[in-house]
Design a protein around this motif. Structure first.
Motif, mmCIF file in Angstrom:
data_model
loop_
_atom_site.group_PDB
_atom_site.id
_atom_site.type_symbol
_atom_site.label_atom_id
_atom_site.label_comp_id
_atom_site.label_asym_id
_atom_site.label_seq_id
_atom_site.Cartn_x
_atom_site.Cartn_y
_atom_site.Cartn_z
ATOM 1 N N CYS A 12 -7.370 -1.475 -9.804
ATOM 2 C CA CYS A 12 -7.564 -1.712 -8.372
ATOM 3 C C CYS A 12 -8.954 -2.293 -8.156
ATOM 4 O O CYS A 12 -9.948 -1.618 -8.424
ATOM 5 C CB CYS A 12 -7.393 -0.397 -7.622
ATOM 6 S SG CYS A 12 -7.483 -0.528 -5.838
ATOM 7 N N TRP A 43 0.827 -1.209 0.000
ATOM 8 C CA TRP A 43 0.000 0.000 0.000
ATOM 9 C C TRP A 43 0.861 1.259 0.000
ATOM 10 O O TRP A 43 0.392 2.332 -0.341
ATOM 11 C CB TRP A 43 -0.947 0.011 1.199
ATOM 12 C CG TRP A 43 -2.003 -1.035 1.042
ATOM 13 C CD1 TRP A 43 -2.112 -2.180 1.765
ATOM 14 C CD2 TRP A 43 -3.055 -1.063 0.085
ATOM 15 N NE1 TRP A 43 -3.174 -2.919 1.316
ATOM 16 C CE2 TRP A 43 -3.775 -2.246 0.290
ATOM 17 C CE3 TRP A 43 -3.459 -0.197 -0.923
ATOM 18 C CZ2 TRP A 43 -4.874 -2.596 -0.494
ATOM 19 C CZ3 TRP A 43 -4.551 -0.551 -1.695
ATOM 20 C CH2 TRP A 43 -5.247 -1.727 -1.474
ATOM 21 N N ALA A 74 -8.301 -6.264 -2.844
ATOM 22 C CA ALA A 74 -9.428 -5.328 -2.846
ATOM 23 C C ALA A 74 -9.155 -4.158 -1.909
ATOM 24 O O ALA A 74 -8.530 -4.322 -0.864
ATOM 25 C CB ALA A 74 -10.706 -6.050 -2.416
ATOM 26 N N ALA A 75 -9.605 -2.992 -2.314
ATOM 27 C CA ALA A 75 -9.419 -1.789 -1.502
ATOM 28 C C ALA A 75 -10.755 -1.057 -1.383
ATOM 29 O O ALA A 75 -11.478 -0.922 -2.375
ATOM 30 C CB ALA A 75 -8.383 -0.876 -2.153
ATOM 31 N N GLU A 76 -11.054 -0.604 -0.179
ATOM 32 C CA GLU A 76 -12.276 0.166 0.013
ATOM 33 C C GLU A 76 -12.136 1.567 -0.565
ATOM 34 O O GLU A 76 -13.114 2.189 -0.964
ATOM 35 C CB GLU A 76 -12.636 0.224 1.493
ATOM 36 C CG GLU A 76 -13.068 -1.128 2.037
ATOM 37 C CD GLU A 76 -13.521 -1.044 3.482
ATOM 38 O OE1 GLU A 76 -13.837 0.062 3.958
ATOM 39 O OE2 GLU A 76 -13.549 -2.095 4.135
ATOM 40 N N GLU A 77 -10.907 2.075 -0.578
ATOM 41 C CA GLU A 77 -10.611 3.397 -1.122
ATOM 42 C C GLU A 77 -9.390 3.287 -2.018
ATOM 43 O O GLU A 77 -8.554 2.399 -1.837
ATOM 44 C CB GLU A 77 -10.317 4.384 0.006
ATOM 45 C CG GLU A 77 -11.458 4.569 0.978
ATOM 46 C CD GLU A 77 -11.073 5.482 2.136
ATOM 47 O OE1 GLU A 77 -10.010 6.128 2.070
ATOM 48 O OE2 GLU A 77 -11.834 5.525 3.099
#
Length: 80
Positions: A79, A42, A59-62
């Motif tokens: 992403c 990250w 996976a990324a929430e943001e």
């Protein structure tokens, strides 16, 4: 140049072994074509930026701001 970053050792060592077996020259020399590192993905790899493309495998929430800052002008990020 291709830089791979993963937090889990197996996600670095397995690709390294596979690349070494398939085409060890990619990993060889002072300035190899492919580098693989165990570190916090990250945060990216600011010393090697800017990148034309960045692929985020988790996976990324943001959107990861640190990675976005490492994109070249007109660079692309994938992403999930």
């Amino acid at each position: 140049r291709v830089s791979g970053i993963a937090r889990l050792p197996g996600l670095v060592e397995t690709p390294r072994r596979n690349l070494a077996r398939a085409d060890g020259d990619l990993l060889a020399g002072v300035d190899p074509a492919v580098t693989l590192q165990k570190r916090d993905g990250w945060r990216g790899l600011p010393v090697a930026a800017p990148f034309a493309a960045i692929h985020v495998g988790a996976a990324a929430e943001e959107l990861p701001v640190a990675l976005m800052a490492q994109l070249a002008e007109k660079g692309r990020m994938v992403c999930p």
